[in-house]
Design an enzyme around this catalytic site. Structure first.
Site, PDB file in Angstrom:
ATOM      1  N   CYS A  67       8.087 -15.236 -72.779  1.00 35.19           N
ATOM      2  CA  CYS A  67       7.932 -15.984 -71.537  1.00 35.19           C
ATOM      3  C   CYS A  67       7.606 -15.125 -70.319  1.00 35.19           C
ATOM      4  O   CYS A  67       6.675 -15.424 -69.566  1.00 35.19           O
ATOM      5  CB  CYS A  67       9.162 -16.842 -71.272  1.00 35.19           C
ATOM      6  N   HIS A 120       9.765 -15.709 -65.071  1.00 33.61           N
ATOM      7  CA  HIS A 120      11.008 -15.633 -65.836  1.00 33.61           C
ATOM      8  C   HIS A 120      12.201 -15.498 -64.898  1.00 33.61           C
ATOM      9  O   HIS A 120      13.265 -16.083 -65.136  1.00 33.61           O
ATOM     10  CB  HIS A 120      10.991 -14.462 -66.818  1.00 33.61           C
ATOM     11  N   ASP A 149       4.157 -21.834 -72.167  1.00 28.64           N
ATOM     12  CA  ASP A 149       3.980 -20.394 -71.988  1.00 28.64           C
ATOM     13  C   ASP A 149       3.687 -19.658 -73.285  1.00 28.64           C
ATOM     14  O   ASP A 149       3.144 -18.562 -73.281  1.00 28.64           O
ATOM     15  CB  ASP A 149       5.174 -19.771 -71.255  1.00 28.64           C
TER      16      ASP A 149
END
Length: 488
Positions: A82, A136, A327
């Site tokens: 991610c 993130h 993602d």
């Protein structure tokens, strides 16, 4: 009386003139208001949705978004984790430029001065704000946002929990072996807002209402966590699926002789109900996890619906570009594997939908990458594309699904090979093949290659790189792979 006639005649001529439409050249036209952008980011979402032909999935809201825009069937992330994936998308730069390879590394720690997508829009008159997981870390790229969501839509600390049952919320710092809690939770009869995504959806509705009163165009990024682990959702979403109907995926392994190229699925092993030392889950646990993943997808889909409904209710839909992307992909027992963290199709292929005013509904098999979104949104909003962007605008494909912008899409991931150390896997997806090279980051030596022929092996179960019949294809695939730093 006669003295008043000239004045009356003059006034009459004015009235007559005013009642006749002016020519287009004489009219003063105000420029159209710039298009708003609503970007919906979803964590760990594979293209397993109704609009992608998976009729067993309950995803009506994402499906209706796809029915109003362009659905990309061959969209790929740059890195199947991610943090790195999002850093690439938001900066418009490939991972060899960002040097973000994992979920921990902040974009701004590597590229403090790069012009990011929200920063570019804010410098061109947009109000920019975000909710949920966009980068993130919520602290990454803090200067790019002009709106503080916590001021416009404050968080209610009694809502938005990871678990709603009495379960461990955080690990005990004094016990590094303590785990998060179970990998799934059927939350029972609780409101959607009891969990994080539901509460953030309600907050996004409030933000959209506030944006509707502003003169400036807006860029709102909403990041939903589910279906990321743990697979937690209210009972009504679990009830959409019958566990007995769930089929166990094929466990035939694609990475012949390359055990390091599999996902280690350590992420899943962080949960209390998953054995720490196992390489295969039994059928019962596999079905339970798949059930949980699907429930989490449907729960997230309902939150997407709330946001889309608010956009329509506020009269903003006709002037807003809506983009939804995942993602990276996620293994749900495919090949016996779990999580992502590989170079292969299931880990790198993502859902991507672009719905914009004046764009007809459709679907395309054009090969695209998430790094393309930055220049694409620039073109769709009629803003200049910054020179540092390394993707290509796919705005043309949004309007014409038959167009193609590149012969192959890149994805990369770093692994460790026993006896060699760190290797960088660089993978390209063409119409027919997925070709992956593993190169030692210390010596630059090519360690291994994997070639999948989807025409003959759609299940991706055989590495044919050593097959003599495929040798003629390898030079071109290798040459393309060499261009990973800049793209094709």
């Amino acid at each position: 009386m006669h003295a008043l006639r000239p004045r009356c005649l003059f006034l009459g001529l004015i009235c007559l003139f005013c009642s006749v439409p002016m020519s287009a050249s004489a009219q003063e036209t105000s420029p159209p208001k710039p298009l708003n952008v609503l970007m919906i980011a979803v964590d760990d979402l594979r293209p397993e949705l109704g609009c992608y032909g998976k009729s067993y999935m309950h995803s009506p809201n994402i499906d209706r978004l796809a029915a109003s825009g362009m659905r990309f069937d061959r969209a790929y992330c740059q890195v199947a984790v991610c943090g790195a994936s999002r850093a690439s998308l938001m900066s418009g730069c490939r991972p060899e430029t960002t040097q973000c390879w994992n979920f921990k590394t902040l974009l701004r720690s590597q590229m403090p001065d790069v012009l990011t997508l929200p920063q570019h829009l804010s410098r061109n008159g947009y109000e920019t704000g975000f909710l949920g997981k966009v980068y993130h870390s919520a602290s990454d790229d803090a200067a790019a946002w002009t709106v503080d969501a916590n001021e416009w839509a404050p968080r209610d600390r009694s809502k938005g929990k990871s678990y709603v049952q009495e379960l461990p919320r955080k690990r005990n710092p004094a016990n590094s072996s303590e785990k998060n809690g179970p990998s799934i939770e059927n939350g029972g009869d609780v409101p959607d807002s009891a969990y994080t995504d539901g509460h953030n959806a309600d907050r996004a509705v409030a933000l959209l209402e506030r944006f509707s009163t502003q003169d400036k165009p807006f860029f709102l990024a909403v990041g939903f966590l589910k279906p990321h682990l743990p697979f937690n959702a209210p009972a009504k979403y679990w009830d959409l699926y019958d566990r007995d109907d769930i089929k166990i995926p094929s466990r035939e392994d694609v990475v012949d002789g390359l055990p390091y190229a599999r996902s280690s699925w350590g992420e899943l092993k962080n949960y209390t109900d998953i054995p720490a030392k196992t390489d295969m889950l039994d059928d019962e646990k596999t079905r339970e996890l798949i059930h949980g993943y699907r429930a989490a997808v449907s729960y997230m889909d309902a939150q997407v619906g709330k946001v889309l409904n608010a956009l329509e209710a506020n009269g903003q839909r006709e002037n807003t570009i809506v983009v939804l992307w995942g993602d990276h992909g996620w293994y749900v027992g495919d090949f016996g594997d779990w999580c992502k963290h590989t170079n292969y199709e299931i880990a790198t292929r993502v859902p991507l939908i672009v719905s914009a005013p004046g764009v007809p509904a459709g679907e395309t098999k054009s090969l695209v990458e998430l790094v393309d979104l930055f220049p694409t949104l620039c073109e769709l909003t009629e803003l200049p594309v910054p020179e540092h962007c390394q993707g290509k605008s796919i705005a043309g494909v949004v309007h014409d699904p038959g167009l193609s912008v590149r012969p192959a899409a890149f994805s990369q991931y770093k692994k460790s090979k026993l006896g060699v150390g760190p290797v960088l896997g660089t993978s390209i997806r063409t119409d027919r093949f997925r070709y992956t090279e593993y190169v030692s980051t210390k010596t630059g030596k090519l360690e291994d290659i994997v070639l999948i022929d989807f025409d003959k092996d759609p299940g991706a179960t055989r590495n044919v790189a050593s097959d003599p019949a495929y040798q003629p294809f390898l030079p071109q695939l290798h040459a393309w792979c060499e261009q990973s730093a800049t793209g094709l």
